[in-house]
Write a protein that holds these residues in place. Structure first.
Motif, PDB file in Angstrom:
ATOM      1  N   ARG A   8       0.861  -1.180   0.000  1.00  7.23           N
ATOM      2  CA  ARG A   8       0.000   0.000   0.000  1.00  7.23           C
ATOM      3  C   ARG A   8       0.899   1.232   0.000  1.00  7.23           C
ATOM      4  O   ARG A   8       2.010   1.201   0.507  1.00  7.23           O
ATOM      5  CB  ARG A   8      -0.880   0.001   1.257  1.00  7.23           C
ATOM      6  N   HIS A   9       0.400   2.329  -0.540  1.00  6.05           N
ATOM      7  CA  HIS A   9       1.186   3.562  -0.541  1.00  6.05           C
ATOM      8  C   HIS A   9       1.499   3.995   0.887  1.00  6.05           C
ATOM      9  O   HIS A   9       0.798   3.635   1.834  1.00  6.05           O
ATOM     10  CB  HIS A   9       0.452   4.676  -1.291  1.00  6.05           C
ATOM     11  N   PHE A  58      -2.478   7.295  -8.993  1.00  7.97           N
ATOM     12  CA  PHE A  58      -2.393   8.255  -7.893  1.00  7.97           C
ATOM     13  C   PHE A  58      -0.940   8.620  -7.608  1.00  7.97           C
ATOM     14  O   PHE A  58      -0.071   7.746  -7.523  1.00  7.97           O
ATOM     15  CB  PHE A  58      -3.045   7.681  -6.630  1.00  7.97           C
ATOM     16  N   GLU A  59      -0.690   9.917  -7.433  1.00  9.48           N
ATOM     17  CA  GLU A  59       0.655  10.416  -7.158  1.00  9.48           C
ATOM     18  C   GLU A  59       1.266   9.747  -5.931  1.00  9.48           C
ATOM     19  O   GLU A  59       2.452   9.455  -5.901  1.00  9.48           O
ATOM     20  CB  GLU A  59       0.626  11.939  -6.977  1.00  9.48           C
ATOM     21  N   ARG A  60       0.452   9.491  -4.911  1.00  6.32           N
ATOM     22  CA  ARG A  60       0.987   8.894  -3.680  1.00  6.32           C
ATOM     23  C   ARG A  60       1.573   7.509  -3.926  1.00  6.32           C
ATOM     24  O   ARG A  60       2.538   7.123  -3.290  1.00  6.32           O
ATOM     25  CB  ARG A  60      -0.075   8.865  -2.589  1.00  6.32           C
ATOM     26  N   THR A  61       1.017   6.766  -4.889  1.00  4.42           N
ATOM     27  CA  THR A  61       1.575   5.446  -5.181  1.00  4.42           C
ATOM     28  C   THR A  61       2.845   5.563  -6.018  1.00  4.42           C
ATOM     29  O   THR A  61       3.807   4.829  -5.797  1.00  4.42           O
ATOM     30  CB  THR A  61       0.556   4.523  -5.891  1.00  4.42           C
ATOM     31  N   CYS A  76       8.652   1.011 -14.221  1.00  9.70           N
ATOM     32  CA  CYS A  76       7.352   1.180 -13.575  1.00  9.70           C
ATOM     33  C   CYS A  76       6.265   1.282 -14.635  1.00  9.70           C
ATOM     34  O   CYS A  76       6.487   1.842 -15.710  1.00  9.70           O
ATOM     35  CB  CYS A  76       7.347   2.422 -12.699  1.00  9.70           C
ATOM     36  N   ARG A  77       5.112   0.736 -14.300  1.00  6.79           N
ATOM     37  CA  ARG A  77       3.967   0.762 -15.218  1.00  6.79           C
ATOM     38  C   ARG A  77       2.730   1.213 -14.447  1.00  6.79           C
ATOM     39  O   ARG A  77       2.439   0.700 -13.375  1.00  6.79           O
ATOM     40  CB  ARG A  77       3.740  -0.624 -15.798  1.00  6.79           C
ATOM     41  N   GLU A  78       2.033   2.169 -15.009  1.00  9.61           N
ATOM     42  CA  GLU A  78       0.791   2.656 -14.420  1.00  9.61           C
ATOM     43  C   GLU A  78      -0.361   1.756 -14.852  1.00  9.61           C
ATOM     44  O   GLU A  78      -0.508   1.459 -16.038  1.00  9.61           O
ATOM     45  CB  GLU A  78       0.562   4.085 -14.901  1.00  9.61           C
ATOM     46  N   GLU A  79      -1.198   1.339 -13.885  1.00  9.46           N
ATOM     47  CA  GLU A  79      -2.336   0.474 -14.183  1.00  9.46           C
ATOM     48  C   GLU A  79      -3.605   1.051 -13.548  1.00  9.46           C
ATOM     49  O   GLU A  79      -3.836   0.893 -12.345  1.00  9.46           O
ATOM     50  CB  GLU A  79      -2.093  -0.949 -13.672  1.00  9.46           C
ATOM     51  N   PRO A  80      -4.446   1.718 -14.357  1.00 14.11           N
ATOM     52  CA  PRO A  80      -5.671   2.322 -13.831  1.00 14.11           C
ATOM     53  C   PRO A  80      -6.626   1.327 -13.169  1.00 14.11           C
ATOM     54  O   PRO A  80      -7.401   1.712 -12.291  1.00 14.11           O
ATOM     55  CB  PRO A  80      -6.318   2.950 -15.072  1.00 14.11           C
ATOM     56  N   LEU A  81      -6.566   0.070 -13.555  1.00 11.77           N
ATOM     57  CA  LEU A  81      -7.460  -0.915 -12.951  1.00 11.77           C
ATOM     58  C   LEU A  81      -7.150  -1.147 -11.466  1.00 11.77           C
ATOM     59  O   LEU A  81      -7.971  -1.715 -10.743  1.00 11.77           O
ATOM     60  CB  LEU A  81      -7.390  -2.244 -13.704  1.00 11.77           C
TER      61      LEU A  81
END
Length: 94
Positions: A8-9, A58-61, A76-81
């Motif tokens: 978790r962030h 989310f920026e926090r993550t 790193c890969r962003e995953e909206p799901l």
């Protein structure tokens, strides 16, 4: 065998204020404690091979991951799901 590490962030300013956030367009900083948490995570992960980091929008993550993986060259890969749910009218409320 694959190893998946779920994290978790780190603590954010909204966590500290007890407010919810489900909109990734809302910028939320990590607290000083959150930055320290991410640094401790960096130490915990130091000896583990990591092929890729997948995070939310989310920026926090992103910030937590950047601190935890600093200097490792992990893609790193962003995953909206993986995003939090949209909380609608509750956005920013306690």
């Amino acid at each position: 065998m694959s190893l998946f590490i779920l994290v978790r962030h780190a603590q954010s300013t909204l966590n500290l204020a007890g407010r919810v956030n489900g909109d990734p367009r809302v910028h939320v900083d990590l607290t000083d404690e959150g930055v320290e948490q991410a640094r401790r995570l960096q130490l915990q992960l130091a000896q583990l091979p990591i092929d890729v980091c997948v995070h939310t929008r989310f920026e926090r993550t992103r910030r937590t991951a950047a601190i935890a993986l600093k200097g490792r060259g992990v893609p790193c890969r962003e995953e909206p799901l993986l995003d939090d749910i949209d909380v609608g009218l509750l956005e920013g409320r306690t």
